[in-house]
Design an enzyme around this catalytic site. Structure first.
Site, PDB file in Angstrom:
ATOM      1  N   GLN A  35      -6.412  -1.197   9.303  1.00 22.73           N
ATOM      2  CA  GLN A  35      -5.480  -2.241   8.870  1.00 22.73           C
ATOM      3  C   GLN A  35      -5.112  -3.668   9.970  1.00 22.73           C
ATOM      4  O   GLN A  35      -5.102  -3.149  10.799  1.00 22.73           O
ATOM      5  CB  GLN A  35      -4.424  -2.046   8.823  1.00 22.73           C
ATOM      6  CG  GLN A  35      -3.764  -2.769   7.397  1.00 22.73           C
ATOM      7  CD  GLN A  35      -1.950  -2.655   7.063  1.00 22.73           C
ATOM      8  OE1 GLN A  35      -1.687  -1.968   8.381  1.00 22.73           O
ATOM      9  NE2 GLN A  35      -1.640  -3.026   6.108  1.00 22.73           N
ATOM     10  N   LYS A  38      -3.228  -5.276   0.968  1.00 23.75           N
ATOM     11  CA  LYS A  38      -1.440  -4.847   0.695  1.00 23.75           C
ATOM     12  C   LYS A  38      -0.415  -6.311   0.947  1.00 23.75           C
ATOM     13  O   LYS A  38      -0.505  -6.883   1.588  1.00 23.75           O
ATOM     14  CB  LYS A  38      -1.470  -4.085   2.192  1.00 23.75           C
ATOM     15  CG  LYS A  38       0.042  -3.017   1.303  1.00 23.75           C
ATOM     16  CD  LYS A  38      -0.283  -2.039   2.384  1.00 23.75           C
ATOM     17  CE  LYS A  38       1.334  -0.760   2.458  1.00 23.75           C
ATOM     18  NZ  LYS A  38       1.971  -1.236   2.699  1.00 23.75           N
ATOM     19  N   CYS A  88       3.310  -6.615   5.763  1.00 20.47           N
ATOM     20  CA  CYS A  88       4.686  -6.919   7.133  1.00 20.47           C
ATOM     21  C   CYS A  88       5.926  -7.550   7.346  1.00 20.47           C
ATOM     22  O   CYS A  88       5.599  -9.297   7.235  1.00 20.47           O
ATOM     23  CB  CYS A  88       3.745  -6.906   8.271  1.00 20.47           C
ATOM     24  SG  CYS A  88       5.170  -5.885   9.448  1.00 20.47           S
ATOM     25  N   PRO A  96      -0.421   2.902   5.550  1.00 18.17           N
ATOM     26  CA  PRO A  96      -0.287   3.118   6.674  1.00 18.17           C
ATOM     27  C   PRO A  96       1.418   3.184   7.656  1.00 18.17           C
ATOM     28  O   PRO A  96       2.511   1.774   7.379  1.00 18.17           O
ATOM     29  CB  PRO A  96      -1.250   0.939   6.795  1.00 18.17           C
ATOM     30  CG  PRO A  96      -0.850   0.599   5.829  1.00 18.17           C
ATOM     31  CD  PRO A  96       0.088   2.584   4.793  1.00 18.17           C
ATOM     32  N   MET A  97       1.407   3.169   8.446  1.00 20.83           N
ATOM     33  CA  MET A  97       3.163   3.715   9.143  1.00 20.83           C
ATOM     34  C   MET A  97       2.967   2.926  10.919  1.00 20.83           C
ATOM     35  O   MET A  97       2.722   4.166  11.509  1.00 20.83           O
ATOM     36  CB  MET A  97       3.645   4.534   8.809  1.00 20.83           C
ATOM     37  CG  MET A  97       4.717   4.398   7.096  1.00 20.83           C
ATOM     38  SD  MET A  97       5.225   5.185   7.088  1.00 20.83           S
ATOM     39  CE  MET A  97       4.882   6.838   7.131  1.00 20.83           C
ATOM     40  N   SER A  98       3.190   1.623  11.196  1.00 24.38           N
ATOM     41  CA  SER A  98       3.328   1.387  12.449  1.00 24.38           C
ATOM     42  C   SER A  98       3.954   2.201  13.313  1.00 24.38           C
ATOM     43  O   SER A  98       5.114   2.540  13.187  1.00 24.38           O
ATOM     44  CB  SER A  98       3.467   0.129  12.463  1.00 24.38           C
ATOM     45  OG  SER A  98       2.703  -0.490  13.586  1.00 24.38           O
TER      46      SER A  98
HETATM   47  C1  LIG Z   1       8.287   2.784  10.044  1.00 27.75           C
HETATM   48  C2  LIG Z   1       6.970   1.782   9.105  1.00 27.75           C
HETATM   49  C3  LIG Z   1       6.015   1.173   9.760  1.00 27.75           C
HETATM   50  C4  LIG Z   1       5.392   1.253   8.712  1.00 27.75           C
HETATM   51  N1  LIG Z   1       4.286   0.648   9.115  1.00 27.75           N
HETATM   52  C5  LIG Z   1       3.151  -0.481   8.411  1.00 27.75           C
HETATM   53  C6  LIG Z   1       1.829  -1.413   8.155  1.00 27.75           C
HETATM   54  O1  LIG Z   1       1.007  -1.400   9.274  1.00 27.75           O
HETATM   55  N2  LIG Z   1       0.874  -1.759   7.570  1.00 27.75           N
HETATM   56  C7  LIG Z   1       1.995  -1.380   5.898  1.00 27.75           C
HETATM   57  O2  LIG Z   1       0.796  -2.183   5.946  1.00 27.75           O
HETATM   58  N3  LIG Z   1       2.745  -1.574   6.073  1.00 27.75           N
HETATM   59  C8  LIG Z   1       3.376   0.041   6.878  1.00 27.75           C
HETATM   60  N4  LIG Z   1       4.405   0.047   7.022  1.00 27.75           N
HETATM   61  C9  LIG Z   1       4.779   0.124   4.847  1.00 27.75           C
HETATM   62  C10 LIG Z   1       4.647   1.084   4.845  1.00 27.75           C
HETATM   63  O3  LIG Z   1       3.017   1.556   4.294  1.00 27.75           O
HETATM   64  C11 LIG Z   1       5.131   1.261   3.301  1.00 27.75           C
HETATM   65  O4  LIG Z   1       4.701   0.773   2.226  1.00 27.75           O
HETATM   66  C12 LIG Z   1       6.266   1.263   2.606  1.00 27.75           C
HETATM   67  O5  LIG Z   1       7.095   2.035   3.789  1.00 27.75           O
HETATM   68  C13 LIG Z   1       7.014   2.026   1.145  1.00 27.75           C
HETATM   69  O6  LIG Z   1       6.544   2.906   1.076  1.00 27.75           O
HETATM   70  P1  LIG Z   1       7.410   4.622   1.172  1.00 27.75           P
HETATM   71  O7  LIG Z   1       8.832   4.738   0.961  1.00 27.75           O
HETATM   72  O8  LIG Z   1       6.975   5.646   0.850  1.00 27.75           O
HETATM   73  O9  LIG Z   1       7.964   4.928   2.954  1.00 27.75           O
HETATM   74  C14 LIG Z   1       5.435   0.775   7.449  1.00 27.75           C
HETATM   75  C15 LIG Z   1       6.316   1.072   6.604  1.00 27.75           C
HETATM   76  C16 LIG Z   1       7.574   2.018   7.820  1.00 27.75           C
HETATM   77  C17 LIG Z   1       9.004   2.658   7.822  1.00 27.75           C
END
Ligand SMILES: Cc1cc2nc3c(=O)[nH]c(=O)nc-3n(C[C@H](O)[C@H](O)[C@H](O)COP(=O)(O)O)c2cc1C
Length: 312
Positions: free
Chosen positions: A71, A140, A101, A17-19
């Site tokens: 989520q 998470k 978060c 999930p990425m907001s």
């Molecule tokens: C721009 C952005 C938005 C994110 N939004 C969420 C979110 O809404 N919910 C969540 O559980 N994690 C969120 N994350 C965390 C990611 O799900 C992930 O756990 C984290 O980026 C590490 O993984 P990566 O290195 O593959 O990006 C967000 C990360 C980024 C960079």
């Protein structure tokens, strides 16, 4: 492969999930290239219960955007349960509760990673949600609040005993945010303590990253930032070749069209800007292209620039 949210995943490679990014247009592109499961962007439980327009929008998705887990974030057991019921009635595969978060706005309300400093509240939220719905529930988490309070294994064990289906771990603390130096050893420690599937998140970019993390015992891996402007990474990780320039162009054009249909032209173009530099990263002329398109508000003009960029 174990059952995750009652789904038999083949490879266990899922979209994080990425907001602000993983809306349904992006999720569909990632699924096309092999993402086996996806999550909504995080949704405020309170906002959902109060039916705010922006919150309801986050739940909307086309039928082909499945399997999908919604989520939520909250610091309230009551709102958590009410939101979970709304989600269950709308047909999702599961519900994930965000305890990772690090964003100030979320943490200051006692939600997100703040819950790792309040394990009792974390447990109450999970128990309240689980008592109201039949959907599988996951949580998470991060490694902990800071280097002096790493508690992911204890939290995972405690929440596991409340009946959650899956635990997702991004093994950095809140204070570490996204800095290098992930605490991968925590995945092994958590696996020793829980019997449910573990999905690992953080800096996973390649087949060898996936292999290394699976050897630690994780049943699933979650790809986040690496998928932005590169939805085909799922295919690459499973051994496929990256698409050629024309396929990349078509994916960009399709992404732009879907964003404009979903949000309207202006918002769609603005949203597309967030992906554009990642789409063209490493290609000849990328920085000039980026400069040109960053002031454009018309979908037609952006489309023309994308064509010109790829056709020379
Ligand atoms: C721009 C952005 C938005 C994110 N939004 C969420 C979110 O809404 N919910 C969540 O559980 N994690 C969120 N994350 C965390 C990611 O799900 C992930 O756990 C984290 O980026 C590490 O993984 P990566 O290195 O593959 O990006 C967000 C990360 C980024 C960079």
């Amino acid at each position: 492969m174990p059952l995750i949210y009652n789904i038999h995943l083949k490879h266990g490679i899922v979209l994080a999930p990425m907001s602000g990014y993983t809306d349904w247009p992006m999720r569909l592109l990632c699924r096309r290239y092999g993402a086996e499961l996806a999550y909504t962007e995080m949704i405020s439980a309170e906002g959902l219960v109060m039916s705010t327009k922006n919150t309801l929008r986050l739940l909307k998705h086309p039928d082909e955007d499945r399997p999908l887990v919604a989520q939520i974030f909250t610091s309230s057991p009551m709102y958590g349960a009410l939101a979970a019921k709304i989600i269950e009635d709308q047909g999702f595969e599961g519900i994930d509760i965000n305890m990772g978060c690090p964003v100030r706005k979320v943490v200051k309300k006692g939600a997100g990673v703040a819950l790792m400093r309040d394990p009792q509240k974390a447990l109450e939220i999970v128990e309240s949600v689980i008592s109201k719905i039949r959907l599988p529930v996951s949580v998470k988490i991060r490694a902990g609040w800071d280097a002096g309070s790493i508690n992911a294994p204890e939290i995972a064990e405690m929440l596991c005993s409340s009946g959650i289906n899956t635990i997702i771990v991004h093994p950095r603390t809140r204070t570490e945010m996204y800095r290098p130096g992930i605490r991968w050893e925590l995945i092994g420690e958590i696996k020793k303590r829980v019997s449910i599937p573990v999905i690992a998140s953080g800096d996973i970019h390649s087949q060898s990253d996936v292999g290394r993390i699976k050897r630690l015992g994780a049943e699933g891996v979650m790809l986040g930032r690496a998928t932005i402007g590169r939805p085909w990474i799922f295919m690459e990780i499973m051994g496929g070749n990256p698409p050629g320039p024309l396929e990349k162009r078509d994916v960009m054009l399709e992404h732009l069209d879907t964003l404009c249909t979903t949000y309207g032209e202006r918002k769609g173009v603005l949203r597309m800007r967030k992906y554009i530099s990642a789409y063209v990263k490493g290609l000849d002329g990328a920085s000039a292209f980026r400069c040109k398109v960053n002031s454009i508000l018309s979908a037609g003009q952006l489309r023309d620039h994308i064509h010109q960029f790829f056709n020379g």
